[in-house]
Design an enzyme around this catalytic site. Structure first.
Site, short mmCIF file in Angstrom:
data_model
loop_
_atom_site.label_atom_id
_atom_site.label_comp_id
_atom_site.label_asym_id
_atom_site.label_seq_id
_atom_site.Cartn_x
_atom_site.Cartn_y
_atom_site.Cartn_z
N HIS A 185 0.71 -1.01 0.00
CA HIS A 185 0.05 0.04 0.07
C HIS A 185 0.77 1.25 0.06
O HIS A 185 1.66 1.50 0.95
CB HIS A 185 -0.91 -0.02 1.14
CG HIS A 185 -1.77 1.31 1.20
ND1 HIS A 185 -2.53 1.69 0.26
CD2 HIS A 185 -1.87 2.20 2.34
CE1 HIS A 185 -3.18 2.84 0.68
NE2 HIS A 185 -2.69 2.97 2.00
N CYS A 335 -7.15 26.67 20.07
CA CYS A 335 -6.24 27.90 20.38
C CYS A 335 -4.97 28.06 19.72
O CYS A 335 -4.22 29.04 19.52
CB CYS A 335 -5.37 27.65 21.89
SG CYS A 335 -4.59 26.19 22.13
#
Length: 414
Positions: A185, A335
């Site tokens: 893969h 944040c």
């Protein structure tokens, strides 16, 4: 805007925001498209392991590719038989994982020589004669929409290097392992020509294993996230696979099982992330150019792909009396300044969208793959609900996490 006949406003009012929504109709269409490519199709469940999604795969005869033993266990709980699961990894997390795979007869796909050695040593202690195993091969090249998702080549940790296959055979012989399967893969982001070339390489490698029964050509089927561009046609992959397997069957003089294991292509298009606009803000560049920010309650703790990979996702604004289209940046509540949904090449960029107001909805498409599965509790944000839409009805498949849920596993030190 509606998802399989159900308005996103209705969904948001019923389940709150942020919320993941999966269209079963879209999922079934993907299953139908992919299943016809190969005699054996596995779902790389790391993309989305929601139990309703797994049940749909089970009902359509799709098998499982799992990358952790917990994924294996989760698949079994969802109804899959151990013989329908392949465990693909580069390591065993601990000795218990090795014993679990041996005792429960989980077909194991080893991605490193070290993993193959550990599996062989553990098997040898059982005193049994032999056991079948698969190996993942690094073919020397890869493909990916980001370097971080490229899973082949010298800078990828995945797979046994193609020049080390004789060592893999020696390890197997020493411990009584039969290498009956090979797999590769290379990552998600290639095209059909790339997949064809890699499939040819895998065939050449496979010829080195006299006990071969299964060849798994992996995943990596292309998926186009931009709805303004044509979706990649994957139908010709079937003839590529048939040709490659035919070469092996002629070489060995016996039937060889062909497998693929896509993840993203199955589920990306069926998923949506629905959030809410909470505030507007703006800054100015040095040349005086104004930058308009739309701040919503969905961020990289819910969908990390844009920040992690610079990934494009389609975005729609849903609301009454929307303003005219203009260049806006969609950002979240987390944040970091990198908490931006509108990115390109891993940089925040404005996108042409209607100017919303607080209370309007933000709908992010292409969120079925690696969306909820990669979400987190960062900033003590709760994991959000998952909802399935089917035949005009929506149903909760995972409730919203609470603060008590998040704190439950922490030890009381006082």
């Amino acid at each position: 805007m509606k998802i399989e006949g159900v308005g996103v406003r209705e969904i948001s009012e019923k389940f709150g925001t942020p919320v993941y929504v999966y269209s079963m109709s879209a999922l079934r269409q993907s299953i139908k498209e992919i299943k016809q490519l190969s005699p054996v199709t596995r779902y790389a469940m790391k993309a989305c392991s929601n139990k309703r999604v797994l049940k749909e795969m089970l009902d359509h005869g799709i098998k499982i590719d799992a990358v952790s033993v917990y994924e294996v266990r989760r698949a079994i709980k969802a109804g899959f038989k151990p013989e329908d699961i392949c465990f693909t990894s580069d390591i065993f997390s601990n000795a218990n994982d090795v014993h679990f795979c041996l005792e429960d007869k989980i077909f194991t796909n080893c991605g490193t020589l070290g993993m193959l050695e550990e599996y062989g040593c553990a098997f040898e202690k059982t005193g049994r004669g032999s056991v079948k195993v698969s190996i993942r091969i690094n073919p020397g090249e890869g493909a990916g929409h980001s370097k971080k998702t490229n899973t082949g080549g010298p800078y990828s940790k995945h797979g046994i290097w193609y020049e080390n296959l004789s060592e893999a055979r020696n390890i197997a012989k020493r411990h009584g392992l039969i290498i009956s399967g090979v797999h590769t893969h290379i990552g998600s982001g290639g095209d059909m020509d790339h997949l064809k070339r890699i499939a040819g390489k895998l065939v050449d490698f496979a010829k080195q294993f006299s006990d071969l029964e299964v060849v798994n050509f992996g995943g990596g089927l292309p998926y186009q996230y931009d709805p303004n561009l044509p979706q990649d046609d994957i139908s010709r992959y079937k003839s590529i696979l048939n040709e490659r397997v035919g070469i092996l069957e002629q070489y060995f003089g016996r039937k060889i099982v062909c497998e693929i294991e896509p993840g993203r292509r199955f589920v990306a298009g069926c998923g949506y992330l629905v959030g809410e606009v909470r505030a507007l803000n703006h800054t100015f560049e040095e040349d005086g150019k104004r930058l308009d920010y739309v701040l919503g309650n969905i961020g990289f703790c819910h969908l990390i792909r844009p920040m992690a990979y610079g990934s494009f996702h389609p975005i729609w604004i849903v609301g009454d009396d929307l303003g005219p289209d203009q260049n806006i940046i969609i950002a979240g509540p987390v944040c970091e300044s990198g908490d931006v949904l509108t990115q390109k090449n891993e940089e925040p960029v404005p996108r042409r969208l209607p100017m919303p107001k607080a209370g309007d909805l933000i709908v992010v498409g292409g969120a079925g793959a690696y969306g909820f599965a990669m979400s987190s509790n960062y900033n003590t944000q709760p994991l959000i609900p998952e909802v399935v839409v089917e035949e005009g009805k929506c149903k909760l498949t995972r409730r919203r996490q609470t603060l008590d849920d998040m704190l439950r596993e922490e030890a009381d030190m006082f």
